[in-house]
Design an enzyme around this catalytic site. Structure first.
Site, PDB file in Angstrom:
ATOM      1  CG  MET A   1      -1.787  -1.283   1.274  1.00 48.13           C
ATOM      2  SD  MET A   1      -2.884  -1.440   2.823  1.00 48.13           S
ATOM      3  CE  MET A   1      -1.564  -2.058   3.643  1.00 48.13           C
TER       4      MET A   1
ATOM      5  CB  CYS B   1       2.173   9.563   2.007  1.00 48.33           C
ATOM      6  SG  CYS B   1       1.828   8.362   0.852  1.00 48.33           S
ATOM      7  CB  THR B   2       4.970   4.827   3.456  1.00 46.07           C
ATOM      8  OG1 THR B   2       3.863   4.223   2.614  1.00 46.07           O
ATOM      9  CG2 THR B   2       4.673   4.671   4.749  1.00 46.07           C
ATOM     10  CD  GLU B   3       3.541   5.151  -1.118  1.00 50.21           C
ATOM     11  OE1 GLU B   3       3.100   3.794  -0.916  1.00 50.21           O
ATOM     12  OE2 GLU B   3       3.000   5.646  -0.512  1.00 50.21           O
TER      13      GLU B   3
ATOM     14  CB  THR C   1       0.006   2.494   4.143  1.00 51.17           C
ATOM     15  OG1 THR C   1      -0.960   3.643   4.113  1.00 51.17           O
ATOM     16  CG2 THR C   1      -0.871   1.344   4.968  1.00 51.17           C
ATOM     17  CG  ASN C   2       2.025   7.693   7.326  1.00 51.64           C
ATOM     18  OD1 ASN C   2       2.400   8.235   8.692  1.00 51.64           O
ATOM     19  ND2 ASN C   2       2.824   7.491   6.499  1.00 51.64           N
TER      20      ASN C   2
ATOM     21  CD  GLN D   1      -6.720   3.944   0.659  1.00 49.90           C
ATOM     22  OE1 GLN D   1      -6.181   4.808  -0.386  1.00 49.90           O
ATOM     23  NE2 GLN D   1      -5.855   3.666   1.574  1.00 49.90           N
TER      24      GLN D   1
END
Length: 230
Positions: free
Chosen positions: A10, A197-199, A83-84, A52
């Site tokens: 994710m 955000c993890t990206e 994932t946040n 989502q």
């Protein structure tokens, strides 16, 4: 070393960063050929992202609850949601398992407070920036008041995450847009930047910003490995 379960995919772009980071930490801490003991459950992200954007958080939660239970049954001694945004349903997931859930907001808050930041900018998905599950936890549990961009800024940040970073696309134009949002928030009083955000760490890092930068992916991975190696 304890076994950590990862709910990933994710997106898989950031899950790969978690995997690399956690193995690097194990190697650096233990030396030799050591690597992390991990169980990874990687979802098909479209199943989550569709829910989502449709507001079907119960449906998304049910998918992750099933995955969390399977990872626990396979031997995980703690759970990390990679994932946040999906920490919106962390309470439901936590209630469905018996092992600890290592919360990304708590791991981030430790670093934010250690740096002396109290009003960091938060760049994340629209869900994380607008809903209170993340900002509220930061505020109520840690005394941190996260600042978010205005409506137009939130739209830019959110779009880049889903249309570019989650697909492995990194563009200078988007980096410039993020830096402009950070500058606006700095002028409004932000004293740090949460890459929420993890990206987002794929796009900007500490070298790009004069303020302290808190990469939630790395901080979450470090917290998980602190548990694993305790």
């Amino acid at each position: 070393m304890r076994m950590v379960g990862l709910l990933g995919g994710m997106s898989w772009e950031s899950t790969a960063i978690y995997y690399r980071s956690m193995n690097e930490i194990a190697r650096d801490r233990l030396g030799g050929l050591h690597s992390a003991r991990l169980l990874v459950w990687s979802v098909d992200f479209t199943d989550i992202a569709d829910r989502q954007h449709a507001g079907d958080w119960d449906g998304a939660a049910n998918l992750l609850i099933d995955a969390a239970r399977r990872v626990e049954q396979a031997g995980a001694e703690a759970l990390v949601i990679c994932t946040n945004t999906m920490h919106k349903v962390a309470p439901e997931i936590e209630a469905a398992i018996t092992v600890p859930l290592i919360h990304i907001a708590d791991a981030t808050a430790v670093a934010v407070k250690a740096a002396g930041s109290r009003r960091p900018a938060l760049l994340a998905t629209r869900f994380t920036m607008e809903h209170d599950f993340y900002k509220g936890r930061m505020r109520e549990r840690h005394g941190i008041e996260a600042l978010v961009p205005d409506e137009n800024g939130r739209e830019i940040v959110h779009r880049v995450i889903y249309e570019e970073l989650c697909r492995g696309v990194v563009r200078q134009q988007s980096k410039n847009s993020y830096l402009a949002e950070i500058e606006r928030l700095r002028m409004a009083g932000a004293d740090g930047v949460i890459l929420g955000c993890t990206e987002v760490g794929m796009l900007i890092g500490p070298e790009d910003v004069a303020l302290p930068v808190f990469d939630t992916t790395r901080l979450h991975a470090e917290a998980a490995m602190a548990f694993a190696l305790a």
